[in-house]
Design a protein around this motif. Sequence first.
Motif, PDB file in Angstrom:
ATOM      1  N   GLN A 135     -39.566  -4.977  16.256  1.00 22.72           N
ATOM      2  CA  GLN A 135     -38.898  -3.707  15.962  1.00 22.72           C
ATOM      3  C   GLN A 135     -38.834  -3.554  14.448  1.00 22.72           C
ATOM      4  O   GLN A 135     -38.764  -4.519  13.711  1.00 22.72           O
ATOM      5  CB  GLN A 135     -37.473  -3.723  16.532  1.00 22.72           C
ATOM      6  CG  GLN A 135     -37.441  -3.782  18.037  1.00 22.72           C
ATOM      7  CD  GLN A 135     -37.789  -2.442  18.672  1.00 22.72           C
ATOM      8  OE1 GLN A 135     -37.097  -1.465  18.467  1.00 22.72           O
ATOM      9  NE2 GLN A 135     -38.882  -2.397  19.406  1.00 22.72           N
TER      10      GLN A 135
ATOM     11  N   SER B 104     -42.597  -4.544  24.461  1.00 21.85           N
ATOM     12  CA  SER B 104     -41.257  -4.915  24.019  1.00 21.85           C
ATOM     13  C   SER B 104     -41.279  -6.170  23.152  1.00 21.85           C
ATOM     14  O   SER B 104     -40.307  -6.484  22.492  1.00 21.85           O
ATOM     15  CB  SER B 104     -40.321  -5.088  25.210  1.00 21.85           C
ATOM     16  OG  SER B 104     -40.850  -6.044  26.085  1.00 21.85           O
TER      17      SER B 104
ATOM     18  N   ASP C  44     -34.325  -1.604  25.503  1.00 19.06           N
ATOM     19  CA  ASP C  44     -35.375  -2.337  24.792  1.00 19.06           C
ATOM     20  C   ASP C  44     -36.738  -1.688  25.000  1.00 19.06           C
ATOM     21  O   ASP C  44     -37.648  -1.880  24.209  1.00 19.06           O
ATOM     22  CB  ASP C  44     -35.420  -3.787  25.292  1.00 19.06           C
ATOM     23  CG  ASP C  44     -34.086  -4.471  25.055  1.00 19.06           C
ATOM     24  OD1 ASP C  44     -33.702  -4.605  23.888  1.00 19.06           O
ATOM     25  OD2 ASP C  44     -33.409  -4.842  26.042  1.00 19.06           O
ATOM     26  N   THR C  45     -36.875  -0.968  26.101  1.00 17.82           N
ATOM     27  CA  THR C  45     -38.138  -0.299  26.414  1.00 17.82           C
ATOM     28  C   THR C  45     -37.843   0.935  27.273  1.00 17.82           C
ATOM     29  O   THR C  45     -36.910   0.930  28.067  1.00 17.82           O
ATOM     30  CB  THR C  45     -39.078  -1.243  27.211  1.00 17.82           C
ATOM     31  OG1 THR C  45     -39.412  -2.352  26.382  1.00 17.82           O
ATOM     32  CG2 THR C  45     -40.364  -0.559  27.624  1.00 17.82           C
TER      33      THR C  45
ATOM     34  N   MET D 293     -33.339  -8.106  29.004  1.00 19.92           N
ATOM     35  CA  MET D 293     -34.032  -6.910  28.536  1.00 19.92           C
ATOM     36  C   MET D 293     -33.613  -5.701  29.375  1.00 19.92           C
ATOM     37  O   MET D 293     -33.544  -5.771  30.590  1.00 19.92           O
ATOM     38  CB  MET D 293     -35.548  -7.119  28.658  1.00 19.92           C
ATOM     39  CG  MET D 293     -36.296  -5.963  28.053  1.00 19.92           C
ATOM     40  SD  MET D 293     -37.956  -6.410  27.562  1.00 19.92           S
ATOM     41  CE  MET D 293     -38.852  -5.872  28.989  1.00 19.92           C
TER      42      MET D 293
END
Length: 226
Positions: free
Chosen positions: A120, A116, A46-47, A1
């Motif tokens: 999505q 996360s 991702d974040t 990540m």
Amino acid sequence: MKVLIIEDEIKLGNILLQGLKEHGMVAEVARDGSTGLRLALSKTYDTVILDVTLPLKNGFDVLQELRASGNTVPVLMLTARSGIEDRVRGLDLGADDYLPKPFAFKELLARVRAISRRPQIEPQTVLKLADLELNPSTREVKRAGQPIDLSAREFALLEYFLRHKEMVLTRAMILDQVWASDYVNDGGSNVVEVYINYLRRKVDQPFPRKLIHTVRGTGYILQEKD
Ligand code: CA
């Protein structure tokens, strides 16, 4: 990540960077809002952990420009301010969660992991019910072919309804999915009702057929029939 930290306080930025790396994440720091926005727009994270008070461009502006571009990366806002207005503003602009400073690193880590994990948005899937359409990629909403302008939070709420149409959604389910669950304790208990009303005004009120229905004592349902 992979996590992007947008934080100008050197010490805090380094603590976060180090801590996230120790937990097996790839992390990078941007020290001002403009650099942060440019990196976030590269869509390789991702974040994003986003501070509010930043040089060159503040966190609210970064978030607004990021969402306006259609970027849906999960964003955790760090706010030094205790006032609820900043938190609500951040959430309205499309932040996924917020964390008031000072905070324990453990808590930040838990929240980064939680946001996360949220699915999505898959591109190119237009969600529909009757003459209501929502495009998660372009963030366009239309009813009977007319564009409807929604805030980030209203959009998230309508998207949740459309992904669960013809299902009764309780207030708790809506809070959990559309707001961070811990927001409830700070945010007052009628936030869902308030936003349902906003949404009804825009999506239902101008049209003869109502789609958002109250299920007395339980919650709400999005469906064609009354
Ligand atoms: Ca700062």
